[in-house]
Design a protein around this motif. Structure first.
Motif, PDB file in Angstrom:
ATOM      1  N   ILE A 196      85.903   2.423 -19.345  1.00 22.75           N
ATOM      2  CA  ILE A 196      86.856   2.243 -19.060  1.00 22.75           C
ATOM      3  C   ILE A 196      87.315   3.584 -19.464  1.00 22.75           C
ATOM      4  N   THR A 197      87.731   4.680 -18.426  1.00 22.72           N
ATOM      5  CA  THR A 197      88.089   5.984 -18.765  1.00 22.72           C
ATOM      6  C   THR A 197      88.950   6.388 -17.889  1.00 22.72           C
ATOM      7  N   ASN A 198      90.123   7.170 -19.388  1.00 23.85           N
ATOM      8  CA  ASN A 198      91.126   7.524 -18.447  1.00 23.85           C
ATOM      9  C   ASN A 198      91.001   8.680 -17.710  1.00 23.85           C
ATOM     10  N   LYS A 199      90.530   9.602 -18.415  1.00 26.29           N
ATOM     11  CA  LYS A 199      90.577  11.252 -17.977  1.00 26.29           C
ATOM     12  C   LYS A 199      88.722  11.825 -18.589  1.00 26.29           C
ATOM     13  N   VAL A 200      87.902  10.765 -19.221  1.00 25.95           N
ATOM     14  CA  VAL A 200      86.623  11.278 -19.321  1.00 25.95           C
ATOM     15  C   VAL A 200      85.399  11.134 -18.506  1.00 25.95           C
ATOM     16  N   PRO A 201      85.299  12.827 -18.103  1.00 28.54           N
ATOM     17  CA  PRO A 201      83.978  13.150 -16.655  1.00 28.54           C
ATOM     18  C   PRO A 201      82.864  12.080 -16.685  1.00 28.54           C
ATOM     19  N   LEU A 202      83.068  11.673 -15.874  1.00 27.33           N
ATOM     20  CA  LEU A 202      81.551  10.679 -15.699  1.00 27.33           C
ATOM     21  C   LEU A 202      80.493  10.617 -14.561  1.00 27.33           C
ATOM     22  N   ARG A 203      79.911  12.400 -14.820  1.00 29.59           N
ATOM     23  CA  ARG A 203      78.879  12.709 -13.786  1.00 29.59           C
ATOM     24  C   ARG A 203      77.838  12.337 -13.221  1.00 29.59           C
ATOM     25  N   GLN A 204      76.771  12.860 -11.918  1.00 28.55           N
ATOM     26  CA  GLN A 204      75.455  12.092 -11.854  1.00 28.55           C
ATOM     27  C   GLN A 204      74.883  11.593 -12.781  1.00 28.55           C
ATOM     28  N   GLU A 205      74.733  12.341 -14.007  1.00 29.79           N
ATOM     29  CA  GLU A 205      73.243  11.969 -14.461  1.00 29.79           C
ATOM     30  C   GLU A 205      73.674  11.532 -15.630  1.00 29.79           C
ATOM     31  N   ALA A 206      74.498  11.448 -16.673  1.00 29.79           N
ATOM     32  CA  ALA A 206      75.453   9.745 -17.159  1.00 29.79           C
ATOM     33  C   ALA A 206      74.833   8.980 -16.608  1.00 29.79           C
TER      34      ALA A 206
ATOM     35  N   GLY B 189      93.928   8.766  -9.949  1.00 26.08           N
ATOM     36  CA  GLY B 189      93.159   9.422  -9.778  1.00 26.08           C
ATOM     37  C   GLY B 189      91.874   9.412 -10.788  1.00 26.08           C
ATOM     38  N   THR B 190      90.889   9.099  -9.474  1.00 17.78           N
ATOM     39  CA  THR B 190      89.495   9.823  -9.522  1.00 17.78           C
ATOM     40  C   THR B 190      88.614  10.736  -9.222  1.00 17.78           C
ATOM     41  N   ASP B 191      89.350  11.686  -9.548  1.00 17.79           N
ATOM     42  CA  ASP B 191      88.225  13.281  -9.346  1.00 17.79           C
ATOM     43  C   ASP B 191      87.464  12.986 -10.743  1.00 17.79           C
ATOM     44  N   ASN B 192      87.915  12.515 -11.452  1.00 15.54           N
ATOM     45  CA  ASN B 192      87.123  12.494 -13.057  1.00 15.54           C
ATOM     46  C   ASN B 192      85.402  11.386 -12.718  1.00 15.54           C
ATOM     47  N   VAL B 193      85.397  11.006 -11.852  1.00 20.39           N
ATOM     48  CA  VAL B 193      83.851   9.922 -11.377  1.00 20.39           C
ATOM     49  C   VAL B 193      83.584  10.522 -10.398  1.00 20.39           C
ATOM     50  N   ASP B 194      82.256  10.294 -10.865  1.00 17.58           N
ATOM     51  CA  ASP B 194      81.414  10.551  -9.219  1.00 17.58           C
ATOM     52  C   ASP B 194      81.301   9.980  -8.323  1.00 17.58           C
ATOM     53  N   LEU B 195      82.364   9.553  -7.163  1.00 10.85           N
ATOM     54  CA  LEU B 195      81.933   8.647  -7.144  1.00 10.85           C
ATOM     55  C   LEU B 195      80.680   8.275  -5.996  1.00 10.85           C
TER      56      LEU B 195
ATOM     57  N   CYS C 143      78.111   6.454  -7.700  1.00  6.98           N
ATOM     58  CA  CYS C 143      78.395   5.503  -7.961  1.00  6.98           C
ATOM     59  C   CYS C 143      78.019   4.501  -7.579  1.00  6.98           C
ATOM     60  N   ALA C 144      78.651   4.970  -5.804  1.00  3.46           N
ATOM     61  CA  ALA C 144      78.088   4.170  -4.204  1.00  3.46           C
ATOM     62  C   ALA C 144      76.566   3.577  -4.445  1.00  3.46           C
ATOM     63  N   ARG C 145      75.968   5.576  -5.161  1.00  2.00           N
ATOM     64  CA  ARG C 145      74.264   5.128  -4.605  1.00  2.00           C
ATOM     65  C   ARG C 145      73.860   3.838  -5.783  1.00  2.00           C
ATOM     66  N   LYS C 146      74.757   3.993  -7.066  1.00  4.04           N
ATOM     67  CA  LYS C 146      73.654   2.818  -7.271  1.00  4.04           C
ATOM     68  C   LYS C 146      74.510   1.496  -8.082  1.00  4.04           C
TER      69      LYS C 146
END
Length: 327
Positions: free
Chosen positions: A53-63, A79-85, A88-91
Motif C-alpha cells: 500500500i502506498t500513497n505517495k512513496v515512489p515505487l520504481r522499476q528497481e525496487a 494518481g499513480t504517477d509515483n508507480v512504474d506501471l 508492474c505490467a511486465r511482472k
C-alpha cells in the motif's frame, strides 16, 4: 503445511489521518505499517511483500523487480504517477487506485480558493490586521478588487469526475464553463474549446488532469502569454502541471490576477521553492495538498482501499490501472 499469511506492507500510513478507520481484511494476513518511507528504504521494505500500500512513496522499476512475491500495489490515491506501471505490467503486478472519493472535497476546496481570491479575502484580512481599516476613517475601503463569479468564465482542464463536479457548481453560480481540448489537438471535439482559445477566454482556470509526459508543464511561459483576461489559476491536481518558475514570473508581472495552489514540485517544498517565494503576495494562496482531505473523503478512501485489496485476493481485481501482463 500451513500456508503463510499474506504479507501486506503500508509504506506511508502518516499520509492518511490517524482518526481514519482502516477495516481489517477478511483473509489471514500480516500487516506491517510504516509511518513514512524514504526512497532508499523502499526496496528493503517491500522485498517480501505480497501486497504493498502506498500513497505517495515512489515505487520504481528497481525496487519492483527485487520484490519477488509482489502481486498487488494498492495506491491510496487516484494518481499513480509515483508507480512504474510498465514495470508492474511486465511482472504481472496489479495496480489498483482509488476513484470517486473526492467528488465533494476537491471541488469545494477549488471554490474556497476561487472565492477567497476573486474577493481578495486574504488581502483584506491582512490589511485589517495591519490597521488599514482604522486608518481609513470610514466604514469601508476599496484597496483590492472584488468581483462576482456570476457571468464570468470558468475554464476547466480535465473532464473527468472532478472536472464535471466543478462544472456543476460553476453552473449553479451562473458561470460560463469551458472545457479545454487537448493541448495541440487540431481536431475540435464537440463540447471542448481549442486550448489556446480556452486560455484567452477564461477568467478562472482550474486543473483536473493527471500528470504524465503529455501534461507536464501544461501551463508555462507561452501559455501565460495567451491569458488575455489575466485569469485566476487554480491547481489542486499535480504540481508538475504548471512550470513553477514561469508561474512566479507571471504573478510578479501581472500576467494573471491570482493563483491558488494545493500542490508543488516536489512535496513538501523547502523554503527555496518557487511557490513558497510567492507567499508574500496577498493574491497567492498555497495549501499543503489537503484539497482531498475532508474527514468524509478520507474514510471513503480507506474503505475503498480495503475493498480493492479484498477484491484482488478474491480473484476479481477492481479499479485496475495496470492489469497483469506478461512481457
Amino acid at each position: 503445511m500451513a500456508q503463510r499469511p499474506v504479507q501486506i506492507v503500508f509504506l506511508d500510513r502518516e499520509t492518511i489521518s490517524p482518526q481514519t478507520v482502516l477495516r481489517p481484511v477478511s483473509f489471514e494476513h500480516e500487516l506491517t505499517i510504516y509511518g513514512r518511507t524514504t526512497r532508499d528504504k523502499v526496496a528493503e521494505r517491500i522485498a517480501h511483500a505480497d501486497i504493498v500500500i502506498t500513497n505517495k512513496v515512489p515505487l520504481r522499476q528497481e525496487a519492483i523487480e527485487q520484490a519477488g512475491n509482489l502481486k498487488m500495489i494498492a495506491v491510496a490515491a487516484t494518481g499513480t504517477d509515483n508507480v512504474d506501471l510498465v514495470a508492474c505490467a511486465r511482472k504481472g503486478i496489479v495496480v489498483s487506485n482509488i476513484r470517486g472519493y473526492a467528488i465533494n472535497t476537491v471541488p469545494e476546496h477549488v471554490f474556497a480558493l476561487i472565492f477567497a481570491l476573486r474577493r481578495s479575502i486574504v488581502a483584506y484580512r491582512e490589511s485589517v490586521k495591519a490597521g488599514r481599516w482604522y486608518d481609513a476613517q470610514q466604514f469601508c475601503y476599496f484597496d483590492y478588487p472584488i468581483k462576482d463569479l456570476a457571468g464570468s468564465t470558468l475554464g476547466i482542464v480535465g473532464n473527468g469526475t472532478l472536472g464535471k463536479a466543478v462544472a456543476s457548481i460553476a453552473q449553479a453560480l451562473d458561470m460560463r464553463v469551458l472545457f479545454a481540448a487537448r493541448k495541440g489537438d487540431t481536431n475540435q471535439s464537440a463540447g471542448y474549446t481549442p486550448f489556446d482559445q480556452f486560455l484567452a477566454e477564461s477568467d478562472i482556470i482550474t486543473l483536473h488532469c493527471p500528470l504524465n509526459d503529455h501534461t507536464r508543464d501544461l501551463i508555462s511561459t507561452r501559455e501565460f502569454s495567451l491569458m488575455k483576461r489575466k485569469p485566476i489559476l487554480i491547481n489542486t491536481a499535480r504540481g508538475g502541471l504548471v512550470n513553477e518558475p514561469a508561474l512566479v514570473t507571471a504573478m510578479r508581472q501581472g500576467q494573471i490576477t491570482a493563483a491558488g495552489f494545493d500542490v508543488t514540485t516536489p512535496e513538501p517544498p523547502d523554503n527555496q521553492n518557487a511557490l513558497v517565494q510567492l507567499l508574500d503576495m496577498p493574491n497567492f494562496i498555497l495549501t499543503p495538498h489537503v484539497a482531498w482531505a475532508s474527514e468524509q473523503a478520507i474514510q471513503t478512501l480507506a474503505d475503498q482501499l480495503i475493498d480493492n485489496i479484498e477484491a484482488h485476493y478474491q480473484g476479481s481485481p477492481r479499479n485496475v490501472v495496470a492489469a497483469p501482463a506478461s512481457v
